[in-house]
Each structure stands twice: as C-alpha cells, then as structure tokens.
Scaffold this active site. Structure first.
Site, short mmCIF file in Angstrom:
data_model
loop_
_atom_site.label_atom_id
_atom_site.label_comp_id
_atom_site.label_asym_id
_atom_site.label_seq_id
_atom_site.Cartn_x
_atom_site.Cartn_y
_atom_site.Cartn_z
N ASP A 61 -56.88 -27.29 40.31
CA ASP A 61 -56.49 -26.64 41.56
C ASP A 61 -57.62 -26.70 42.57
O ASP A 61 -58.75 -27.09 42.26
CB ASP A 61 -55.98 -25.21 41.32
N VAL A 62 -57.31 -26.32 43.80
CA VAL A 62 -58.25 -26.50 44.90
C VAL A 62 -59.56 -25.77 44.67
O VAL A 62 -60.62 -26.21 45.13
CB VAL A 62 -57.58 -26.06 46.23
#
Length: 203
Positions: A61-62
C-alpha cells in the site's frame, strides 16, 4: 509464424524494486498521484528500451515500503501471488504499542477479523530495537491479504507506523537503495522455476 514449445519459451525475467513510501503500486492513477512506474529507475535512460514490459507481483500500500517484485511473465506472477503456492513474505513492522505473548500465540494460530479469516502469522519482537512507545517486530506471512498486517495489529490494539517488506519467497531486499531496481540473475530465476515445478506449479 513459428510454433513455440515450452522448452523454447524465453526465461521469464524478474526484478526487485525497493519501493518508497507515498508511491502507488499501479501503472496509472486517475488522480495523478505518483506510481512506481514514475520512478526514475523504471524510466529511460535508467530503464533501457530493451527491458520488457513488467507487472507487479502483489502490492504494497501507499504507506508501505520495501521489496516489490516485478515480472515479465503473467503466469509466473499469478503463481507467485497464489495462496496455494504459499510463498513466505517477510516484513519488519514498527507499531505503537506492543503485543503480549498471548497475542503472538493467537496470531500464530490464525485469527478471524470482521468475518475474514487470516492464516497463522509469525511475529517475533526485535529486542533492542523497541522504544518506550514503539515496538519492532519481524513478521512472516504466507498469504498477504489486503492490509493484512495493519488489520492484525489493530485487532490487538497496536497501530502500524512503519512497514517494510524485506523478503518475498527466496528473493531478498538486501541493501538495495530506496527507489532502485535490480534484475534477478537468470540462474536464480531458473532455480526458482525448478522449485515451483517440484511443487507441481508449471509456468
């Protein structure tokens, strides 16, 4: 115009990327946010024109960082992501809070959160790394569901504030600089394909 048999299929190519935080794992973002394919290491001249088109194997994820594998071969990528293959993913996790021995034992057995079952996960505290409010753990997963580690930690009252993947199957991050990419040597790719074949996985 030539027939292609399995023995003449080109050897897939694998690349290891050290993903920075605040970068999305996708080819294109409709909001214009930076993606891994915007990184200088994945664009010319650092990414030569002779390099193949690649796809990411799984996601980070980011807000997560570390090892992300890229493959030139779709079936190989799918096999590596499959829960049936059960390749281990190793992470270093920093959380606000701490897990009790009972929490760690429960995680090893596997837990169900909001109706979703998670396989057993190994958590080992990195002694000497933890501070007054934060704790570091080495975590080993064999599944990798969406935001799995964060959800597991929240379930036991901890909040992840740093998450670094350091290994995926036999492939390790080692000392690769953040944002850099390197190709896995063909001999190691072939050895890995042989391992998959021994498990009944054919690419």
């Amino acid at each position: 115009g030539r027939a292609v048999a399995p023995e003449t299929k080109p050897l897939p190519r694998l690349f290891v990327l050290n993903k920075p935080i605040d970068v999305l794992v996708t080819h294109r973002d409709h909001k214009g946010r930076p993606t891994i394919f915007d990184l200088p290491s994945l664009k010319p001249p650092k990414w030569p024109a002779t390099m193949p088109r690649v796809m990411n194997i799984g996601r980070l994820d980011v807000n997560s960082e570390g090892l992300l594998l890229l493959a030139s071969d779709g079936p190989l990528a799918q096999a590596m992501m499959s829960p049936d293959t059960a390749l281990s993913r190793v992470y270093r996790v920093r959380v606000r809070g701490a897990l009790s021995p009972e929490n760690i034992a429960a995680l090893a057995e596997g837990v169900t959160i909001d109706g979703v079952s998670y396989r057993g996960a190994e958590f080992v505290e990195e002694y000497g790394k933890s501070g007054r409010s934060n704790s570091w753990y080495r975590c080993v997963l064999t599944e990798g569901k969406n935001r799995e580690i964060r959800k597991l930690m929240e379930h036991f009252g901890c909040v992840v504030n740093r998450l670094i993947r350091v290994q995926y199957g036999p492939f390790i991050l080692d000392d690769l600089p953040i944002g850099a990419v390197k190709e896995v040597p063909p001999a190691k790719v072939q050895s890995f394909l042989d391992y998959l074949a021994s498990k009944g996985v054919k690419i």
